[in-house]
Design a protein around this motif. Structure first.
Motif, short mmCIF file in Angstrom:
data_model
loop_
_atom_site.label_atom_id
_atom_site.label_comp_id
_atom_site.label_asym_id
_atom_site.label_seq_id
_atom_site.Cartn_x
_atom_site.Cartn_y
_atom_site.Cartn_z
N GLY A 15 49.22 113.09 9.21
CA GLY A 15 49.85 113.14 10.51
C GLY A 15 49.60 111.78 11.32
N ALA A 16 50.94 111.09 11.16
CA ALA A 16 51.00 109.77 11.53
C ALA A 16 51.52 109.81 13.24
CB ALA A 16 51.78 108.93 10.87
N GLY A 17 50.97 110.51 13.87
CA GLY A 17 51.24 110.65 15.55
C GLY A 17 50.27 109.63 15.90
N ILE A 18 50.26 109.52 17.32
CA ILE A 18 49.32 108.46 17.85
C ILE A 18 48.06 108.84 17.74
CG2 ILE A 18 49.27 109.47 20.23
CD1 ILE A 18 49.38 105.77 19.23
N VAL A 19 47.64 110.33 17.51
CA VAL A 19 45.99 110.61 17.20
C VAL A 19 45.87 110.36 15.88
CG1 VAL A 19 44.45 112.52 17.02
CG2 VAL A 19 45.97 112.32 18.86
N GLY A 20 46.74 110.35 14.81
CA GLY A 20 46.35 110.27 13.32
C GLY A 20 46.08 108.85 13.12
N ILE A 21 47.25 107.94 13.79
CA ILE A 21 47.20 106.38 13.69
C ILE A 21 45.97 105.85 14.20
CG2 ILE A 21 48.44 104.46 14.53
CD1 ILE A 21 50.82 105.87 14.33
N THR A 22 45.55 106.42 15.45
CA THR A 22 44.38 105.80 16.01
C THR A 22 42.93 106.22 15.26
OG1 THR A 22 45.19 106.12 18.36
CG2 THR A 22 43.12 105.70 18.13
N PRO A 43 55.78 107.41 10.63
CA PRO A 43 54.72 107.31 11.88
C PRO A 43 55.48 107.61 13.16
CG PRO A 43 54.65 105.48 10.32
CD PRO A 43 55.67 106.26 9.86
N LEU A 44 54.99 108.31 13.83
CA LEU A 44 55.54 108.44 15.34
C LEU A 44 56.93 109.29 15.33
CD1 LEU A 44 53.11 107.24 16.56
CD2 LEU A 44 54.89 106.35 18.21
N ALA A 45 57.16 109.92 14.32
CA ALA A 45 58.38 110.84 14.15
C ALA A 45 58.32 112.31 14.94
CB ALA A 45 58.77 111.25 12.80
N GLY A 46 57.09 112.42 15.34
CA GLY A 46 56.87 113.70 16.02
C GLY A 46 56.90 113.60 17.54
N ILE A 47 56.14 114.41 18.21
CA ILE A 47 56.03 114.58 19.78
C ILE A 47 55.58 113.38 20.19
CG2 ILE A 47 55.02 115.85 21.75
CD1 ILE A 47 57.04 117.44 20.09
N SER A 48 54.58 112.63 19.86
CA SER A 48 53.94 111.65 20.40
C SER A 48 54.84 110.36 20.37
CB SER A 48 52.52 111.00 19.92
OG SER A 48 52.88 110.82 18.68
N GLY A 49 56.00 110.48 19.58
CA GLY A 49 56.82 109.55 19.47
C GLY A 49 58.17 109.46 20.33
N ARG A 50 58.13 110.74 20.83
CA ARG A 50 59.34 110.98 21.94
C ARG A 50 58.94 111.13 23.21
NH1 ARG A 50 60.58 114.72 17.27
NH2 ARG A 50 59.79 116.63 18.54
N ALA A 51 57.72 110.93 23.67
CA ALA A 51 57.32 111.18 24.93
C ALA A 51 56.46 109.98 25.37
CB ALA A 51 56.52 112.32 25.18
N GLY A 52 56.77 109.52 26.54
CA GLY A 52 56.07 108.31 27.12
C GLY A 52 54.56 109.20 27.72
N ALA A 53 53.78 108.25 28.34
CA ALA A 53 52.54 108.88 28.43
C ALA A 53 52.01 108.27 29.84
CB ALA A 53 51.54 109.14 27.22
N ILE A 139 51.27 104.43 29.05
CA ILE A 139 50.86 104.27 27.75
C ILE A 139 52.53 104.38 27.22
CG2 ILE A 139 50.03 105.16 25.58
CD1 ILE A 139 47.53 105.90 27.09
N SER A 140 52.60 103.46 26.22
CA SER A 140 53.79 103.42 25.24
C SER A 140 53.23 103.66 23.97
CB SER A 140 54.73 102.01 25.38
OG SER A 140 55.77 102.05 24.33
N PRO A 141 53.56 105.13 23.50
CA PRO A 141 53.06 105.39 22.40
C PRO A 141 53.61 104.64 21.13
CG PRO A 141 53.45 107.36 23.34
CD PRO A 141 54.18 106.31 24.35
N LYS A 142 54.77 104.09 21.19
CA LYS A 142 55.45 103.32 20.13
C LYS A 142 54.99 101.88 20.14
CE LYS A 142 60.00 105.92 20.14
NZ LYS A 142 61.43 105.78 20.12
N ILE A 143 54.64 101.44 20.98
CA ILE A 143 54.14 100.09 21.30
C ILE A 143 52.93 100.04 20.85
CG2 ILE A 143 53.59 98.04 22.59
CD1 ILE A 143 55.98 98.62 24.47
N LEU A 144 52.09 100.99 21.16
CA LEU A 144 50.52 101.23 20.87
C LEU A 144 50.43 101.15 19.36
CD1 LEU A 144 47.34 101.58 21.52
CD2 LEU A 144 47.99 103.87 22.14
N ALA A 145 51.39 102.35 18.87
CA ALA A 145 51.08 102.54 17.20
C ALA A 145 51.58 101.44 16.44
CB ALA A 145 52.02 103.69 17.07
N ARG A 146 52.77 100.63 17.22
CA ARG A 146 53.08 99.35 16.24
C ARG A 146 52.06 98.32 16.27
NH1 ARG A 146 54.64 98.69 12.15
NH2 ARG A 146 56.35 100.32 12.63
N ARG A 147 50.99 98.42 17.45
CA ARG A 147 50.06 97.23 17.52
C ARG A 147 48.86 97.78 16.49
NH1 ARG A 147 47.26 93.93 16.92
NH2 ARG A 147 45.85 92.85 18.27
N LEU A 148 48.50 99.02 16.46
CA LEU A 148 47.64 99.32 15.57
C LEU A 148 48.02 99.36 13.81
CD1 LEU A 148 46.21 102.62 17.32
CD2 LEU A 148 45.31 100.28 17.53
#
Length: 370
Positions: A15-22, A43-53, A139-148
């Motif tokens: 699972g490569a959402g934000i929890v999996g990536i982190t 990566p981020l094709a699921g819920i955490s890629g579609r919602a800001g936080a 938090i921008s999940p997409k920017i955070l995921a790309r950073r990691l």
């Protein structure tokens, strides 16, 4: 791939959402381990890629409070503030004594900034009454995921791949993950972080989630376009009513999250009910300085919850841990959840080779709420 490398353990993160990536990032950062991150699509094709936080100081339970503090420390010490996580002031209306303790009891309450905040709102001719102020973060999940991910792909121990994992089974010298296309991946341990899809899986981690009381719930909200001259980097929230209007990335946009009960739904899209939309529009007009909404874009998705709203970090078979961030906490609490998941399968942090660029860490401002 051998069942277990003699030189180094292998961790598989499903699972490569934000929890999996982190989680993958934390494993590489704290351990000398090979990490394979796998997602069914990307990566981020699921819920955490579609919602800001909104990373809000909400300690719903002692468990949430612990995760929140560790996650805020992680952002401060590991990444620092950046475009992936930016601070803003939050106005909390009509807090009951219990909610005030939950919101402000575990974090630094803003005192010196209240005067500046009042002057900020005075320009709009609108001053709220009966409110508290604290710091929050966007938090921008997409920017955070790309950073990691940008950091991890430079590490030869890291592999990113696609495929649908339908089960992970314990073997004599590790765990074997079985993919829907017939492939098998051998690892020392597996972390499953598939979000609301966990409850629909007919396998060991789907059964664990069901036994733990995890349920899916619809999350309603929308992005509202307002006059950019009236829009401020301030969140307005009625925590007891479950309405949060927070600044989005665009200078003329605010993001609304609106509590509404619709349980046990599939992790798919849905329409925004007119009644929910009207609650949000009324809140903007009556309780914020933003003025009339020019246009809006529905944001409807699904989250996972359990009876106590406590995130789940539990084992299924030996060497397999399931992580699901319940009650809207997957994105904002992903560092703490990742720490717990990695500790469950790999033990206390050791000596990993992955480090965040010192230039990035040094240039980021310190978190104002700490």
């Amino acid at each position: 791939m051998t069942a277990r490398s003699a030189a180094r353990q292998r961790l598989l993160v499903v699972g490569a959402g934000i929890v999996g990536i982190t989680t993958a990032f934390e494993a590489l950062r704290g351990h000398d381990v090979d990490v394979t991150l796998i997602d069914r699509t990307a990566p981020l094709a699921g819920i955490s890629g579609r919602a800001g936080a909104g990373d809000l100081p909400l300690g719903w339970t002692p468990r949430h409070n612990d995760l929140m503090h560790r996650s805020w420390d992680w952002h401060r010490d590991v990444l620092g503030d950046g475009p992936w996580r930016t601070p803003y002031l939050s106005v909390w209306y009509d807090l009951s004594p219990e909610t005030r303790q939950m919101v402000l009891g575990g974090t630094t309450r803003v005192e010196g900034d209240v005067a500046d905040f009042t002057r900020l709102l005075a320009g709009s001719g609108w001053i709220p009454t009966a409110y508290d102020v604290s710091w929050s973060y966007r938090i921008s999940p997409k920017i955070l995921a790309r950073r990691l991910l940008d950091q991890m792909v430079q590490d030869p121990r890291f592999t990113l791949m696609t495929g649908e994992v339908h089960e992970a089974v314990d073997v004599v010298d590790g765990v074997v993950a079985e993919l829907d296309d017939g492939r098998s991946l051998a690892a020392s341990a597996v972390v499953v972080a598939v979000g609301p899809w966990v409850t629909s899986r007919v396998n060991s981690w789907g059964r664990l989630a069901t036994d733990a009381g995890v349920r899916t719930k619809r999350v309603y909200g929308f992005r509202a376009r307002v006059d950019p001259e009236r829009r401020t980097d301030v969140m307005f929230a009625d925590a007891d009513a479950g309405i949060f209007a927070m600044p989005a990335t665009r200078p003329d946009e605010i993001a609304l999250s609106i509590k509404h009960d619709e349980w046990d739904v599939p992790p798919s899209s849905a329409d925004l009910p007119d009644s929910v939309l009207q609650r949000g529009l009324d809140f903007i007009e009556r309780r914020t300085p933003f003025g009339a909404v020019r246009s809006f874009e529905p944001r409807v998705h699904v989250d996972t919850y359990d009876p106590d709203a406590v995130p789940v970090v539990e084992s299924t078979v030996p060497g397999v841990v399931v992580v699901t961030g319940t009650h809207g906490s997957g994105v904002r609490l992903s560092p703490g959840l990742a720490q717990d998941a990695v500790a469950r399968v790999l033990g206390a942090p050791g000596r990993g080779a992955l480090t965040v660029s010192s230039a990035v860490a040094a240039s980021a401002p310190s978190s104002p709420g700490k």
